[in-house]
Design a protein around this motif. Structure first.
Motif, PDB file in Angstrom:
ATOM      1  N   ALA A  13       0.844  -1.196   0.000  1.00  0.00           N
ATOM      2  CA  ALA A  13       0.000   0.000   0.000  1.00  0.00           C
ATOM      3  C   ALA A  13       0.878   1.244   0.000  1.00  0.00           C
ATOM      4  N   ALA A  14       0.523   2.209  -0.816  1.00  0.00           N
ATOM      5  CA  ALA A  14       1.306   3.451  -0.912  1.00  0.00           C
ATOM      6  C   ALA A  14       1.427   4.146   0.437  1.00  0.00           C
ATOM      7  N   ALA A  15       0.391   4.062   1.254  1.00  0.00           N
ATOM      8  CA  ALA A  15       0.389   4.772   2.536  1.00  0.00           C
ATOM      9  C   ALA A  15       1.367   4.196   3.545  1.00  0.00           C
ATOM     10  N   THR A  16       1.749   2.944   3.392  1.00  0.00           N
ATOM     11  CA  THR A  16       2.590   2.303   4.404  1.00  0.00           C
ATOM     12  C   THR A  16       4.020   2.059   3.954  1.00  0.00           C
ATOM     13  N   GLY A  17       4.215   1.875   2.664  1.00  0.00           N
ATOM     14  CA  GLY A  17       5.551   1.568   2.164  1.00  0.00           C
ATOM     15  C   GLY A  17       5.794   0.075   2.111  1.00  0.00           C
ATOM     16  N   PRO A  18       6.920  -0.314   1.525  1.00  0.00           N
ATOM     17  CA  PRO A  18       7.211  -1.726   1.299  1.00  0.00           C
ATOM     18  C   PRO A  18       7.808  -2.445   2.503  1.00  0.00           C
ATOM     19  N   PHE A  19       7.719  -3.745   2.451  1.00  0.00           N
ATOM     20  CA  PHE A  19       8.407  -4.675   3.347  1.00  0.00           C
ATOM     21  C   PHE A  19       8.029  -4.562   4.812  1.00  0.00           C
ATOM     22  N   TYR A  94      -4.315  -4.197  -2.401  1.00  0.00           N
ATOM     23  CA  TYR A  94      -3.971  -3.053  -1.554  1.00  0.00           C
ATOM     24  C   TYR A  94      -4.695  -1.789  -1.991  1.00  0.00           C
ATOM     25  N   ILE A  95      -5.019  -0.967  -0.993  1.00  0.00           N
ATOM     26  CA  ILE A  95      -5.541   0.357  -1.272  1.00  0.00           C
ATOM     27  C   ILE A  95      -4.375   1.156  -1.840  1.00  0.00           C
ATOM     28  N   GLN A  96      -4.540   1.725  -3.015  1.00  0.00           N
ATOM     29  CA  GLN A  96      -3.458   2.414  -3.724  1.00  0.00           C
ATOM     30  C   GLN A  96      -2.217   1.520  -3.784  1.00  0.00           C
ATOM     31  N   GLY A  97      -2.409   0.333  -4.358  1.00  0.00           N
ATOM     32  CA  GLY A  97      -1.334  -0.644  -4.435  1.00  0.00           C
ATOM     33  C   GLY A  97      -0.187  -0.189  -5.312  1.00  0.00           C
ATOM     34  N   CYS A  98       1.010  -0.448  -4.840  1.00  0.00           N
ATOM     35  CA  CYS A  98       2.231  -0.109  -5.556  1.00  0.00           C
ATOM     36  C   CYS A  98       3.000  -1.379  -5.885  1.00  0.00           C
ATOM     37  N   GLU A  99       3.793  -1.305  -6.935  1.00  0.00           N
ATOM     38  CA  GLU A  99       4.647  -2.416  -7.330  1.00  0.00           C
ATOM     39  C   GLU A  99       6.099  -1.951  -7.305  1.00  0.00           C
ATOM     40  N   LEU A 100       6.926  -2.747  -6.669  1.00  0.00           N
ATOM     41  CA  LEU A 100       8.366  -2.516  -6.630  1.00  0.00           C
ATOM     42  C   LEU A 100       9.020  -3.707  -7.316  1.00  0.00           C
ATOM     43  N   ARG A 101       9.835  -3.453  -8.340  1.00  0.00           N
ATOM     44  CA  ARG A 101      10.532  -4.524  -9.048  1.00  0.00           C
ATOM     45  C   ARG A 101      12.020  -4.471  -8.699  1.00  0.00           C
ATOM     46  N   ILE A 102      12.554  -5.623  -8.343  1.00  0.00           N
ATOM     47  CA  ILE A 102      13.961  -5.725  -7.962  1.00  0.00           C
ATOM     48  C   ILE A 102      14.599  -6.809  -8.839  1.00  0.00           C
ATOM     49  N   PRO A 103      15.730  -6.503  -9.467  1.00  0.00           N
ATOM     50  CA  PRO A 103      16.371  -7.519 -10.322  1.00  0.00           C
ATOM     51  C   PRO A 103      16.706  -8.785  -9.531  1.00  0.00           C
ATOM     52  N   LEU A 104      16.420  -9.909 -10.130  1.00  0.00           N
ATOM     53  CA  LEU A 104      16.724 -11.192  -9.514  1.00  0.00           C
ATOM     54  C   LEU A 104      18.223 -11.310  -9.218  1.00  0.00           C
ATOM     55  N   ALA A 105      19.031 -10.677 -10.034  1.00  0.00           N
ATOM     56  CA  ALA A 105      20.490 -10.717  -9.849  1.00  0.00           C
ATOM     57  C   ALA A 105      20.940 -10.051  -8.549  1.00  0.00           C
ATOM     58  N   ASP A 106      20.067  -9.260  -7.911  1.00  0.00           N
ATOM     59  CA  ASP A 106      20.416  -8.596  -6.649  1.00  0.00           C
ATOM     60  C   ASP A 106      20.374  -9.539  -5.447  1.00  0.00           C
ATOM     61  N   PHE A 107      19.912 -10.771  -5.648  1.00  0.00           N
ATOM     62  CA  PHE A 107      19.722 -11.703  -4.544  1.00  0.00           C
ATOM     63  C   PHE A 107      20.716 -12.860  -4.624  1.00  0.00           C
ATOM     64  N   ALA A 108      21.355 -13.147  -3.511  1.00  0.00           N
ATOM     65  CA  ALA A 108      22.212 -14.336  -3.428  1.00  0.00           C
ATOM     66  C   ALA A 108      21.321 -15.569  -3.415  1.00  0.00           C
ATOM     67  N   PRO A 109      21.684 -16.613  -4.138  1.00  0.00           N
ATOM     68  CA  PRO A 109      20.854 -17.827  -4.154  1.00  0.00           C
ATOM     69  C   PRO A 109      20.661 -18.453  -2.775  1.00  0.00           C
ATOM     70  N   THR A 110      21.577 -18.218  -1.857  1.00  0.00           N
ATOM     71  CA  THR A 110      21.499 -18.843  -0.533  1.00  0.00           C
ATOM     72  C   THR A 110      20.453 -18.233   0.381  1.00  0.00           C
ATOM     73  N   ILE A 111      19.845 -17.110  -0.032  1.00  0.00           N
ATOM     74  CA  ILE A 111      18.825 -16.466   0.801  1.00  0.00           C
ATOM     75  C   ILE A 111      17.479 -16.372   0.077  1.00  0.00           C
TER      76      ILE A 111
END
Length: 191
Positions: A13-19, A94-111
């Protein structure tokens, strides 16, 4: 054959932020927030059953254990949830739903672990589908997508069952820290 998307999406939701993650709270605090959501009745989360949070924690424990069995090295007790590729249906939760895209390459496979579909049906349904009860690693994604496709492509409207996306569980805060809006804010009761 559908290619494996090269990004993960997080919806909020835009009002709360991600994560913001109910699993990061004590069970009492999370229950208080979930009860407020049920009372308001204006979001997808308001439809959750009273035992939702307890069940969620049990499923998270199971996914974590299966991931460790496959060589995963989770740094968090509870995961952050993202989606492989995009899924506009989840944004509509979500009310005023937002989408955040993160490259898969930013993540270590172990996590990074995956379930074919949301954790709830992936770990609880016993309908004979071979991906039920399974946790997948990043290295297993090409074979998984080749075998079953992307649910958001073949089941965008949900008519094919509960599998609407491939869920990613991120077991570390490190790759997400740049996206936190305000780490000191209290957990809101309106996602």
């Amino acid at each position: 054959m559908a290619p494996v998307p090269d990004f993960l999406s997080h919806y909020y939701a835009a009002a709360t932020g991600p994560f913001l993650n109910l699993s990061d709270l004590s069970l009492d605090d999370a229950e208080r927030i979930q009860a407020a959501l049920r009372t308001r009745g204006n979001t997808f989360a308001s439809q959750r059953t009273p035992e939702y949070l307890q069940t969620r924690r049990q499923l998270e424990d199971r996914v974590r254990a299966l991931f460790i069995d496959k060589g995963g090295q989770p740094q968090r007790q509870r995961p952050h949830y993202l989606i492989l590729g995009a899924c506009p249906w989840v944004q509509s939760w979500y009310i005023q739903g937002c989408e955040l895209r993160i490259p898969l390459a930013d993540f270590a496979p172990t996590i990074l672990s995956f379930t074919y579909g949301d954790t709830f049906p992936a770990m609880r349904y016993q309908d004979g589908k071979p991906y039920r009860g399974q946790v997948y690693t990043l290295d297993e994604l090409p074979e998984l997508v080749a075998a079953f496709g992307l649910p958001q492509d073949w089941n965008a409207d949900g008519s094919g069952g509960p599998d609407r996306y491939i869920e990613a569980q991120v077991w570390s805060d490190t790759p997400l820290q740049a996206y936190y809006v305000n780490q000191a804010r209290p957990h809101p009761s309106d996602p």
